[in-house]
Design a protein around this motif. Structure first.
Motif, short mmCIF file in Angstrom:
data_model
loop_
_atom_site.label_atom_id
_atom_site.label_comp_id
_atom_site.label_asym_id
_atom_site.label_seq_id
_atom_site.Cartn_x
_atom_site.Cartn_y
_atom_site.Cartn_z
N MET A 1 0.85 -1.16 0.00
CA MET A 1 0.00 0.00 0.00
C MET A 1 0.90 1.24 0.00
SD MET A 1 -2.89 1.18 2.74
CE MET A 1 -3.95 -0.17 2.30
N THR B 1 -2.33 6.51 -0.43
CA THR B 1 -3.63 5.89 -0.18
C THR B 1 -3.99 5.95 1.31
OG1 THR B 1 -2.63 3.69 -0.03
CG2 THR B 1 -3.50 4.36 -2.16
N GLU C 1 -11.06 0.05 3.21
CA GLU C 1 -11.03 0.79 1.95
C GLU C 1 -11.20 2.28 2.15
OE1 GLU C 1 -13.31 -0.58 -1.35
OE2 GLU C 1 -13.16 -2.66 -0.69
#
Length: 79
Positions: A1, A5, A70
């Motif tokens: 990741m 993000t 998310e």
């Protein structure tokens, strides 16, 4: 990741369900290159008034992160 993000996710307290803020930086251990903590800028509607003081931040150790979803990061911190 990627870090970008993480910056786009809201940080939410598991105790209260309230939004704490959002990720602005990370602490990384220079020896093992592991994330030690997330630095979160606290959410405040009066943010624009605090021009001369820096924004209030909270350091959340990696052990207090419950999950990274998310849209949100849920942490075990009382604020």
């Amino acid at each position: 990741m990627r870090f970008i993000t993480l910056q786009s996710k809201d940080v939410v307290s598991a105790h209260t369900g309230a939004k704490i803020g959002y990720v602005v930086d990370m602490e990384i251990d220079p020896i093992c290159h592991c994330i030690q903590a997330l630095i979160v800028e606290k959410f405040s509607p009066l943010r624009l008034i605090c021009i001369f003081k820096g924004p209030p931040v909270i350091i959340i150790p990696i052990e207090n992160i419950i999950t990274i979803g998310e849209d949100v990061i849920i942490v075990n911190v009382e604020c």
